[in-house]
Every structure is written in C-alpha cells, then in structure tokens.
Write a protein that holds these residues in place. Structure first.
Motif, mmCIF file in Angstrom:
data_model
loop_
_atom_site.group_PDB
_atom_site.id
_atom_site.type_symbol
_atom_site.label_atom_id
_atom_site.label_comp_id
_atom_site.label_asym_id
_atom_site.label_seq_id
_atom_site.Cartn_x
_atom_site.Cartn_y
_atom_site.Cartn_z
ATOM 1 N N ALA A 130 8.342 -0.188 6.847
ATOM 2 C CA ALA A 130 7.237 -0.875 7.520
ATOM 3 C C ALA A 130 7.374 -0.791 9.034
ATOM 4 C CB ALA A 130 7.186 -2.330 7.071
ATOM 5 N N ALA A 131 8.590 -0.838 9.531
ATOM 6 C CA ALA A 131 8.814 -0.791 10.977
ATOM 7 C C ALA A 131 8.601 0.611 11.540
ATOM 8 C CB ALA A 131 10.227 -1.267 11.303
ATOM 9 N N GLU A 132 8.938 1.650 10.768
ATOM 10 C CA GLU A 132 8.941 3.011 11.299
ATOM 11 C C GLU A 132 7.728 3.837 10.884
ATOM 12 O OE1 GLU A 132 12.672 5.091 11.190
ATOM 13 O OE2 GLU A 132 13.804 3.225 10.972
ATOM 14 N N SER A 133 7.007 3.392 9.873
ATOM 15 C CA SER A 133 5.821 4.138 9.461
ATOM 16 C C SER A 133 4.665 3.853 10.420
ATOM 17 C CB SER A 133 5.399 3.733 8.047
ATOM 18 O OG SER A 133 4.112 4.245 7.736
ATOM 19 N N PRO A 134 3.920 4.880 10.816
ATOM 20 C CA PRO A 134 2.736 4.645 11.656
ATOM 21 C C PRO A 134 1.557 4.121 10.846
ATOM 22 C CG PRO A 134 3.014 6.986 11.259
ATOM 23 C CD PRO A 134 4.205 6.315 10.642
ATOM 24 N N LEU A 135 1.695 4.075 9.518
ATOM 25 C CA LEU A 135 0.625 3.602 8.646
ATOM 26 C C LEU A 135 1.073 2.354 7.886
ATOM 27 C CD1 LEU A 135 -0.563 6.979 7.063
ATOM 28 C CD2 LEU A 135 -1.686 5.675 8.872
ATOM 29 N N PRO A 136 0.120 1.495 7.510
ATOM 30 C CA PRO A 136 0.473 0.341 6.679
ATOM 31 C C PRO A 136 0.963 0.792 5.310
ATOM 32 C CG PRO A 136 -1.907 0.532 6.894
ATOM 33 C CD PRO A 136 -1.308 1.522 7.854
ATOM 34 N N VAL A 137 1.676 -0.092 4.631
ATOM 35 C CA VAL A 137 2.412 0.253 3.412
ATOM 36 C C VAL A 137 1.950 -0.616 2.245
ATOM 37 C CG1 VAL A 137 4.708 0.382 2.344
ATOM 38 C CG2 VAL A 137 4.436 0.880 4.803
ATOM 39 N N MET A 138 1.655 0.034 1.128
ATOM 40 C CA MET A 138 1.449 -0.681 -0.126
ATOM 41 C C MET A 138 2.671 -0.444 -1.006
ATOM 42 S SD MET A 138 -1.651 -0.582 -2.923
ATOM 43 C CE MET A 138 -2.592 -1.763 -1.955
ATOM 44 N N LEU A 139 3.162 -1.496 -1.648
ATOM 45 C CA LEU A 139 4.303 -1.371 -2.542
ATOM 46 C C LEU A 139 3.835 -0.915 -3.924
ATOM 47 C CD1 LEU A 139 6.242 -4.598 -1.530
ATOM 48 C CD2 LEU A 139 6.539 -2.267 -0.670
ATOM 49 N N TYR A 140 4.738 -0.279 -4.651
ATOM 50 C CA TYR A 140 4.402 0.330 -5.938
ATOM 51 C C TYR A 140 5.492 -0.038 -6.941
ATOM 52 C CZ TYR A 140 3.083 4.263 -9.092
ATOM 53 O OH TYR A 140 2.700 5.054 -10.148
ATOM 54 N N ASN A 141 5.141 -0.857 -7.910
ATOM 55 C CA ASN A 141 6.084 -1.280 -8.945
ATOM 56 C C ASN A 141 5.940 -0.361 -10.151
ATOM 57 O OD1 ASN A 141 8.058 -3.144 -10.025
ATOM 58 N ND2 ASN A 141 6.445 -3.904 -11.375
ATOM 59 N N MET A 142 6.929 0.522 -10.361
ATOM 60 C CA MET A 142 6.901 1.485 -11.456
ATOM 61 C C MET A 142 8.279 1.554 -12.096
ATOM 62 S SD MET A 142 5.198 3.496 -13.262
ATOM 63 C CE MET A 142 4.488 5.076 -13.704
ATOM 64 N N PRO A 143 8.737 0.445 -12.707
ATOM 65 C CA PRO A 143 10.126 0.388 -13.178
ATOM 66 C C PRO A 143 10.467 1.385 -14.269
ATOM 67 C CG PRO A 143 8.865 -1.522 -13.948
ATOM 68 C CD PRO A 143 8.021 -0.818 -12.933
ATOM 69 N N ALA A 144 9.484 1.842 -15.049
ATOM 70 C CA ALA A 144 9.784 2.805 -16.104
ATOM 71 C C ALA A 144 10.336 4.103 -15.537
ATOM 72 C CB ALA A 144 8.532 3.086 -16.932
ATOM 73 N N LEU A 145 9.936 4.457 -14.328
ATOM 74 C CA LEU A 145 10.384 5.713 -13.721
ATOM 75 C C LEU A 145 11.401 5.508 -12.607
ATOM 76 C CD1 LEU A 145 7.065 7.787 -13.657
ATOM 77 C CD2 LEU A 145 8.882 7.770 -15.371
ATOM 78 N N THR A 146 11.249 4.465 -11.812
ATOM 79 C CA THR A 146 12.201 4.254 -10.717
ATOM 80 C C THR A 146 13.455 3.512 -11.183
ATOM 81 O OG1 THR A 146 11.215 2.145 -10.048
ATOM 82 C CG2 THR A 146 10.331 4.165 -9.047
ATOM 83 N N LYS A 147 13.379 2.871 -12.339
ATOM 84 C CA LYS A 147 14.489 2.119 -12.949
ATOM 85 C C LYS A 147 14.836 0.845 -12.184
ATOM 86 C CE LYS A 147 14.906 5.290 -16.094
ATOM 87 N NZ LYS A 147 13.838 6.201 -15.665
#
Length: 321
Positions: A130-147
C-alpha cells in the motif's frame, strides 16, 4: 495517490481470461472481442490477471502485454483492476508500478504463496504494498490456492490503510463472508466482492457489493441481470437467472483438476462461441476433445434458458459514487 472515481465498487467485474496464441503470446484480437463483448453487456469493471486470467502462471512479458492491451481497449469506459499476486512481494510492487504506467485503476493482491506466512507478516506485506504502489489496492482472499486466508482480524488491523479498497473473497465460505462484511462496515468506502458465481445472489443478500464471476466472460449479461435482480429484491427473477448460473456451472465439472477446471470450462465455452481459443498456459492443458460436445450442450442449454419468458426486472445498477 488519488482513488478511482467509482468508489466504492458495485456490480459485476469479470475476471478476464487471457487469450493466448499457439506460441503462448497474447492474442490481442481475441482480447478485443472479449472486452467488447463484456462491456457491451453492461459490466461495471474488469479484473485482469486474476485466477481465471491465469495471472500467476503467465510470463511477466505476457502479463504486462495483457494489462497494456486491456487498458488501451477499455479506454476508461470502466475501471480496470489488475492482479499483482506473486511469490515475491518485490515483484508485486514492481508490477503495480508497471500497470500504473499502463493506465490501470487499481491492483489486487493475494497473499504471497510457497513459503507460508502468518497474519502478522501478511499485515506487513499489505502495508508495504500500500505504501509503495502508485495505485490503490484491493485484497484477494483465495485460500484454496494461496494456502493462507486473510482473516477477519487481519482486515480489521488494516482498516486504517487509506488506499485499500476492500476485499474480493473467493473462499466460498459464507460464514467468513459475513464476518468480513461486519469488519468492512466500518469502512464505507470499502467494497466486498464475491468470487464464486453460484453464491452471487446469496452474498448480495447478506451485504455483498457484487461479483467477480468467471462465467461473466461467457454470458456477461446473465450476471449483470442477476446483480440487478438481487440488489432490487426481485425474487422470481433471481430464481430464473440462478437456474442459468447453475446450468453454466456444469462447465466447471468437466475438468479433472478442480484448481483449473473453471478456467478450462470458461475458455472452452468462449472457443465454442468463437471469442478466443481454449488454450491455457503451459503446462496446463485445455479440455480434451471428448468434452467438446458437452461444452456445446451446456452453452446451448444456457441460451435456451435465456429464451424463456422473462419476469419484470430492475435496471441501471452501477457503482456508487
């Protein structure tokens, strides 16, 4: 950093497939056909390089080409959100800078995978992005793949980040969705979007703001209509459209690998409709030829259901300003 004008997000945001040539380069003409198809149906945004877009499996060259082309073709007609999920947080940050230059409106971030991280490290990662991205951030909850799941208490810990936009939840867990809604209620500028398309109407009924539905690549008008009916409380219309969603969902049971079956089914249906090739990025194969007739039958089945008598529906739902 300025936030996109259409905040909080509301509506249907298709997670675009990435059309590929035989050499696994971006098929730009096919991408243009796809984008014009979904925009013509009245979708409210586009999500590029998500799970359905095979984002984490694409080369960095193809990822950037996809974003640049999508932004050029869309030409500001709807917001373009770009997945920057990577095993490397530094690469997620680098990609966020590149896609900002390409004209994207926001980035979407799922927890880095391969090495497990705890929730405290996840908070640290999100704050750095969030601090370093020039764009706003949406979070993505995908536990089946990210674990790793983005727990409700982690969402709460991040409520003070001014450039976060909210959460896309693809867990399929309605109890989690309700908990996330309770947290997000404290940030009225945040959005809560659902991934599993068969749960779109139900998540809207408990406070969801819309859906990132893979099937909206194939039948975008179906999901726009379902969103309108669900937000308008038109129960009969929701039930009618839900039957079409369930019929379309038969596509996702044709593949043998649940992790990619939705992508295989969506691309196979798009090939049936002449939009793009069914090819997935290596080493994942497309649905084999034995499924061709089943794909055609399912697509025809949805079209036949669409021709059934239509109940009175609501219209014109969009992003809130």
């Amino acid at each position: 950093m300025s936030l996109p004008q259409n905040i909080p997000l509301r509506g249907i945001v298709p997670p675009l497939v990435t059309p590929l040539t035989p050499s696994e380069e971006l098929d730009r003409p096919a991408l243009e056909r796809l984008i014009e198809k979904v925009l013509g149906a009245g979708v409210h945004g586009l999500f590029v390089l998500g799970t359905t877009g095979e984002g984490p499996s694409l080369s960095y060259e193809v990822r950037l080409a996809m974003v640049e082309a999508a932004c050029q073709i869309t030409a500001g007609r709807v917001p373009v959100l770009v997945g920057v999920t990577d095993t490397s947080l530094a690469e997620s940050i680098n990609l966020s800078r590149r896609v900002a230059d390409a004209g994207a409106d926001a980035v979407v971030f799922a927890p880095p995978c391969y090495f497990p991280i705890d929730q405290a490290d996840l908070v640290t990662a999100v704050r750095r992005l969030a601090a370093e991205s020039p764009l706003p951030v949406m979070l993505y909850n995908m536990p089946a793949l990210t674990k790793i799941a983005i727990k409700p208490e982690t969402l709460r810990a991040l409520l003070d980040e001014p450039t976060l936009l909210g959460l896309k939840d693809s867990s399929g867990d309605l109890a989690y969705f309700r908990q996330a809604r309770g947290v997000i209620n404290e940030r009225p500028d945040w959005t809560l979007l659902a991934g599993p398309e068969h749960l779109l109407a139900e998540t809207i009924s408990i406070g969801g703001d819309g859906g990132v539905c893979g099937g909206a690549n194939v039948f975008p008008e179906l999901f726009v209509q379902l969103f309108d009916a669900a937000t308008g409380g038109v129960t009969d219309e929701v039930q009618r459209l839900q039957k079409q969603v369930e019929r379309l969902g038969e596509l996702y049971r044709l593949g043998s690998n649940p992790a990619v079956a939705v992508i295989q089914g969506v691309k196979a249906a798009l090939a049936e409709l002449g939009v793009c090739d069914a090819r997935l990025v290596s080493p994942v194969a497309a649905l084999d030829a034995t499924n061709t007739e089943a794909v055609a039958r399912i697509v025809r089945g949805v079209i036949d259901l669409q021709k059934a008598p239509v109940a009175t529906s609501v219209s014109g739902s969009s992003f809130s300003s």
